[in-house]
Write a protein that holds these residues in place. Structure first.
Motif, PDB file in Angstrom:
ATOM      1  N   SER A  24      83.362  95.818  -3.868  1.00  0.00           N
ATOM      2  CA  SER A  24      84.358  96.803  -3.690  1.00  0.00           C
ATOM      3  C   SER A  24      83.911  97.776  -1.905  1.00  0.00           C
ATOM      4  CB  SER A  24      84.256  97.221  -4.906  1.00  0.00           C
ATOM      5  OG  SER A  24      83.254  98.446  -4.780  1.00  0.00           O
ATOM      6  N   HIS A  25      85.857  98.191  -2.361  1.00  0.00           N
ATOM      7  CA  HIS A  25      86.141  98.492  -0.482  1.00  0.00           C
ATOM      8  C   HIS A  25      85.355 100.161  -0.676  1.00  0.00           C
ATOM      9  CE1 HIS A  25      89.140  96.024   2.094  1.00  0.00           C
ATOM     10  NE2 HIS A  25      89.359  96.032   0.549  1.00  0.00           N
ATOM     11  N   ASP A  26      85.054 100.421  -2.383  1.00  0.00           N
ATOM     12  CA  ASP A  26      84.331 102.372  -2.781  1.00  0.00           C
ATOM     13  C   ASP A  26      83.069 101.767  -2.491  1.00  0.00           C
ATOM     14  OD1 ASP A  26      86.866 102.833  -2.700  1.00  0.00           O
ATOM     15  OD2 ASP A  26      86.852 103.306  -5.743  1.00  0.00           O
ATOM     16  N   TRP A  27      82.825 100.447  -2.711  1.00  0.00           N
ATOM     17  CA  TRP A  27      81.088 100.227  -2.800  1.00  0.00           C
ATOM     18  C   TRP A  27      80.960 100.084  -1.466  1.00  0.00           C
ATOM     19  CZ3 TRP A  27      77.449  96.303  -1.152  1.00  0.00           C
ATOM     20  CH2 TRP A  27      76.721  96.796  -1.163  1.00  0.00           C
ATOM     21  N   VAL A  28      81.201 100.054  -0.462  1.00  0.00           N
ATOM     22  CA  VAL A  28      81.150  99.568   0.634  1.00  0.00           C
ATOM     23  C   VAL A  28      81.149 100.902   1.721  1.00  0.00           C
ATOM     24  CG1 VAL A  28      81.696  98.348   3.073  1.00  0.00           C
ATOM     25  CG2 VAL A  28      81.807  96.691   0.853  1.00  0.00           C
ATOM     26  N   ASP A  29      82.073 101.142   1.238  1.00  0.00           N
ATOM     27  CA  ASP A  29      82.236 102.881   1.538  1.00  0.00           C
ATOM     28  C   ASP A  29      81.252 103.563   1.930  1.00  0.00           C
ATOM     29  OD1 ASP A  29      84.916 102.116   3.369  1.00  0.00           O
ATOM     30  OD2 ASP A  29      86.253 103.068   1.634  1.00  0.00           O
ATOM     31  N   ALA A  30      80.948 103.394   0.025  1.00  0.00           N
ATOM     32  CA  ALA A  30      79.734 104.490   0.116  1.00  0.00           C
ATOM     33  C   ALA A  30      78.347 103.966   0.523  1.00  0.00           C
ATOM     34  CB  ALA A  30      80.117 104.458  -1.538  1.00  0.00           C
ATOM     35  N   TYR A  31      78.388 102.322   0.993  1.00  0.00           N
ATOM     36  CA  TYR A  31      76.686 102.514   1.373  1.00  0.00           C
ATOM     37  C   TYR A  31      77.564 102.255   2.726  1.00  0.00           C
ATOM     38  CZ  TYR A  31      73.622  98.702   3.284  1.00  0.00           C
ATOM     39  OH  TYR A  31      72.412  98.727   3.784  1.00  0.00           O
ATOM     40  N   LEU A  32      78.130 102.072   3.609  1.00  0.00           N
ATOM     41  CA  LEU A  32      78.024 102.423   4.856  1.00  0.00           C
ATOM     42  C   LEU A  32      77.895 104.257   5.512  1.00  0.00           C
ATOM     43  CD1 LEU A  32      81.061 100.519   5.801  1.00  0.00           C
ATOM     44  CD2 LEU A  32      79.071  99.873   6.568  1.00  0.00           C
ATOM     45  N   ALA A  33      78.444 104.922   4.236  1.00  0.00           N
ATOM     46  CA  ALA A  33      78.559 105.988   4.641  1.00  0.00           C
ATOM     47  C   ALA A  33      76.413 106.717   4.882  1.00  0.00           C
ATOM     48  CB  ALA A  33      78.973 106.912   3.743  1.00  0.00           C
ATOM     49  N   ALA A  34      76.282 105.845   3.244  1.00  0.00           N
ATOM     50  CA  ALA A  34      74.565 106.078   3.219  1.00  0.00           C
ATOM     51  C   ALA A  34      73.402 105.801   4.356  1.00  0.00           C
ATOM     52  CB  ALA A  34      74.248 105.390   1.464  1.00  0.00           C
ATOM     53  N   VAL A  35      73.949 104.440   5.112  1.00  0.00           N
ATOM     54  CA  VAL A  35      73.165 104.037   5.819  1.00  0.00           C
ATOM     55  C   VAL A  35      73.537 104.835   7.109  1.00  0.00           C
ATOM     56  CG1 VAL A  35      72.575 102.387   4.434  1.00  0.00           C
ATOM     57  CG2 VAL A  35      74.739 102.083   6.049  1.00  0.00           C
ATOM     58  N   ARG A  36      74.695 105.147   7.336  1.00  0.00           N
ATOM     59  CA  ARG A  36      75.681 105.854   8.687  1.00  0.00           C
ATOM     60  C   ARG A  36      75.586 104.747   9.754  1.00  0.00           C
ATOM     61  NH1 ARG A  36      71.006 110.442   9.550  1.00  0.00           N
ATOM     62  NH2 ARG A  36      69.618 109.185   8.042  1.00  0.00           N
ATOM     63  N   ASP A  37      76.482 103.659   9.035  1.00  0.00           N
ATOM     64  CA  ASP A  37      76.553 102.452   9.900  1.00  0.00           C
ATOM     65  C   ASP A  37      77.952 102.607  10.263  1.00  0.00           C
ATOM     66  OD1 ASP A  37      77.613 100.565  10.987  1.00  0.00           O
ATOM     67  OD2 ASP A  37      76.478  98.786   9.297  1.00  0.00           O
TER      68      ASP A  37
END
Lengths: 138, 130
Positions: A24-37
């Protein structure tokens, strides 16, 4: 909820039940934020990093087995078969493909695979985990 | 371009500071809530003496560095073989260096602020199929 089996008690050949996840967009955004990508979204805004997809296969494993205390992630292989896209549904699978003892450690080889809704491969890989054998260690 | 005897110039370099908050956020989004990563009291009793970052968090940094070096092809058909050599801990600053090894192969090293090698990886981005 029943206790999870310990990973070191599972035999070679054990296949974990496939687990389905939505990228999901929410999960991908949260992942990218968590790894600062910030690189992946600037290169390919609709693409999900392959390591994020592989992490779902690790998650499927951890949802079905308890990792004994002292376990180590020793190595990881990854093959990207195609770019994963935001919004798609994928299925993650994990299978114990090798078990061996060395120097007080149980070494487990685990094949990981993530497939798309049509069954096509998206990302695959192999994790090697070290579990202290009988509470020992190197 | 580096001269003879000089270390190769990185094709991409990435620096990331690791704190407990970063580890906790990764645990939340990945679902890997192993107490070794997120419970300082538990982790203090292990052989590590404290929490350590997930190996997959370090691989996320490696993947981003490879995307910087290789662009979209990494995201579409990259391959990697990584070995975790030492853990990263809260308070560490890790540096990911990607260097070219020919046209399609890449060497990756992750070191901490003391220069200790944490992860090594070989990556490959095959040419696009004709």
């Amino acid at each position: 909820m029943p206790a999870l089996p310990s990973l070191d008690r599972l035999p070679r050949g054990h296949r974990f039940a496939p687990a389905t996840y939505d990228l999901s967009h929410d999960w991908v955004d949260a992942y990218l934020a968590a790894v600062r990508d910030a690189t992946t979204p600037s290169l390919a805004p609709e693409t999900v990093p392959p390591v994020a997809v592989l992490a779902l296969a690790v998650r499927a494993l951890l949802e079905q087995a308890h990792l004994p205390e002292g376990s180590l992630h020793l190595s990881q292989e990854l093959s990207c078969h195609r770019a994963a896209r935001r919004g798609e549904r994928v299925t993650a699978e994990a299978t114990i493909v090798s078990r061996g003892e060395r120097a007080g450690w149980l070494l487990l080889g685990i094949e990981l695979a993530v497939r798309d809704a049509q069954g096509g491969p998206v990302v695959s890989g192999r994790a090697t985990l070290g579990v202290p054998a009988g509470g020992g260690g190197p | 371009m580096s001269g003879p005897g000089e270390p190769p110039v990185p094709a991409a370099e990435l620096v990331r500071a690791i704190d407990q908050g970063a580890i906790d956020r990764y645990a939340e989004v990945s679902g890997d809530r192993n107490p070794l990563h997120i419970d300082p009291a538990f982790a203090a009793r292990t052989q590590f003496g404290g929490t350590v970052a997930h190996g997959m968090l370090l691989l996320a940094y490696v993947s981003e560095a490879l995307a910087l070096a290789c662009g979209r092809p990494w995201l579409e058909r990259g391959r990697m073989r990584a070995r975790f050599r030492a853990p990263a801990r809260p308070g560490d600053t890790v540096r990911v260096r990607v260097t070219a090894r020919g046209q399609t192969a890449w060497q990756v090293e992750v070191v901490d602020q003391r220069g200790q090698l944490l992860v090594t990886a070989e990556a490959e981005v095959p040419p696009a199929p004709a």
